[in-house]
Design an enzyme around this catalytic site. Structure first.
Site, short mmCIF file in Angstrom:
data_model
loop_
_atom_site.label_atom_id
_atom_site.label_comp_id
_atom_site.label_asym_id
_atom_site.label_seq_id
_atom_site.Cartn_x
_atom_site.Cartn_y
_atom_site.Cartn_z
N HIS A 255 35.35 45.34 35.84
CA HIS A 255 35.40 45.01 34.42
C HIS A 255 34.13 44.34 33.93
O HIS A 255 33.98 44.11 32.74
CB HIS A 255 36.58 44.07 34.16
CG HIS A 255 36.47 42.78 34.94
ND1 HIS A 255 36.66 42.73 36.30
CD2 HIS A 255 36.16 41.52 34.55
CE1 HIS A 255 36.49 41.47 36.71
NE2 HIS A 255 36.19 40.74 35.68
N CYS A 256 33.19 44.02 34.84
CA CYS A 256 32.00 43.25 34.45
C CYS A 256 30.71 44.05 34.53
O CYS A 256 30.07 44.31 33.52
CB CYS A 256 31.87 41.99 35.33
SG CYS A 256 33.12 40.74 35.01
N LEU A 257 30.30 44.42 35.74
CA LEU A 257 28.95 44.94 35.92
C LEU A 257 28.64 46.20 35.12
O LEU A 257 27.55 46.31 34.55
CB LEU A 257 28.67 45.18 37.41
CG LEU A 257 28.50 43.92 38.26
CD1 LEU A 257 27.92 44.29 39.62
CD2 LEU A 257 27.60 42.90 37.58
#
Length: 415
Positions: A255-257
């Site tokens: 969900h981030c990078l």
């Protein structure tokens, strides 16, 4: 205090349970009724929250899960932990907007709203605050308080020992928000404003994103030059300063990078009219790593007189990172898609995801048992989960493309 945590996913549920454990009365709010029913039954779907901890705060009455917005009335502090995905390269903040309107209907003088969802600099003051003011009829910094505190989940070793950045729209907001998180985290780090905290979160993930891209591209170059990239990484890592170890892989996920750095790129283009070239290049490299994995596999089979069309391929480790239970944006989905398009019979082994919970992947789920490994024309180790029997894989597999440098032998090639 009466706490609302809006969004009961990978960020919100650990925060809600921890808040209940330290003595607050917590309402976990989520718009997904199926998720709420599971929580109410004491079923945790987040690795960082054991079912025993969830049941303990449920039984004590300190925590409750609900999809009913009426249950939010009377909160002292509300924390927003909803998703902020990208849609065709554009940040989708509709979840924040919707949540802000819901909270605004229950906002009362003296209450505080904290945004934790990752977003571009300016979101708290330029989007969240105006919505809260419009719906509630109250004035931020006068009648109610607000701020931003970026989540830093994803490392079970650190968890709530991770220093927590905190910010507010004014000094009073910062003081209250810091006081709340002081009771939950071992260390809090106040910064001067919400834009600094928002940018700091993007900086953390952009640092990783760009460096992973660099080592991925270097791995492709090293393979073409006939150099062992893994030995070179080990050699470089002996330097005790000025170097941070990153390793290549089949791509980035979660969900981030793949998402957060693009928020900064979008903001730079929209507000300043300039591209964030490092991020755009990094995104291009990482986006094509699954293609490189498949190309290497095609070349390996060709050397053995086989074609990918009709070959039986076993993918090991389908989550986006080591020992995770999360399939979001996992590069394994793209690897599988490419192989299927080329006519391969693709199977996948993922011990951390129950069969049936993998709707994002269009592969036949199997277990990594000796017969299954031996029957594959090629095995691709995408993620080296500890539950995989690596010596067995080395012994039984005809050929392995190892994307994690965990296997050895004449039948193994590393990425």
């Amino acid at each position: 205090m009466q706490i609302v945590v809006a969004g009961q996913g990978y960020v919100g549920l650990p925060l809600a349970v921890r808040s209940a454990e330290v003595g607050h009365r917590v309402v976990g709010y989520d718009v997904d009724p199926h998720r709420v029913r599971r929580l109410a039954a004491g079923q945790s779907y987040v690795r960082d929250v054991d079912a025993s901890r969830l049941r303990a705060v449920l039984d004590s009455g300190a925590y409750s899960a609900t999809a009913d917005a009426a249950a939010l009335a009377g909160f002292d502090i509300a924390v927003i932990t909803v998703p902020t995905p990208l849609r065709d390269g554009v940040p989708d903040l509709t979840y924040i907007e919707s949540c802000a309107r819901t909270l605004g209907e229950h906002l009362r003088p003296g209450a505080t709203v904290v945004l934790e969802s990752t977003t571009y600099p300016g979101t708290t003051e330029e989007l969240l605050l105006p919505i809260l003011e419009e719906v509630s009829g109250l004035k931020g910094g006068v009648d109610f308080l607000a701020g931003f505190s970026p989540e830093r989940i994803g490392n079970k070793r650190w968890s709530f020992d991770t220093p927590k950045l905190v910010s507010g729209i004014d000094a009073k907001s910062l003081d209250v928000i810091k006081g709340f998180y002081d009771g939950i985290f071992q260390t809090t780090v106040p910064v001067s404003g919400t834009k600094v905290a928002e940018l700091a979160k993007l900086l953390e993930n952009t640092f990783r994103f760009v460096n992973i891209s660099m080592i991925n591209e270097l791995a492709m170059l090293a393979a073409s030059l006939g150099v062992d990239i893994w030995e070179a990484i080990d050699a470089a890592a002996t330097k005790p300063f000025g170097y941070t170890r990153f390793t290549p892989g089949p791509g980035v996920g979660g969900h981030c990078l793949p998402v957060d750095p693009m928020f900064l790129s979008w903001k730079a283009q929209q507000e300043l009219g300039v591209p964030f070239r490092f991020v755009e290049l990094a995104a291009d490299v990482n986006r094509h790593m699954p293609d490189y994995v498949v190309r290497r596999l095609v070349e390996a089979l060709d050397k053995r007189g086989m074609t990918i069309d009709g070959s039986r391929i076993l993918l090991l480790g389908l989550t986006y990172k080591y020992n995770a239970t999360d399939l979001r944006n996992s590069p394994s989905a793209r690897v599988a898609e490419l192989l299927i398009d080329l006519g391969a019979e693709v199977r996948g082994a993922e011990p951390n995801i129950p069969h049936g919970d993998d709707t994002e992947l269009n592969v036949l789920r199997v277990d990594a048992i000796p017969d299954e490994v031996a029957a594959a024309d090629a095995v691709v180790l995408l993620m080296d989960h500890p539950r995989f029997d690596l010596p067995m894989i080395e012994k039984c597999a005809t050929y392995v493309l190892d994307c994690r440098n965990r296997l050895s032998g004449p039948n193994v090639e590393t990425l």
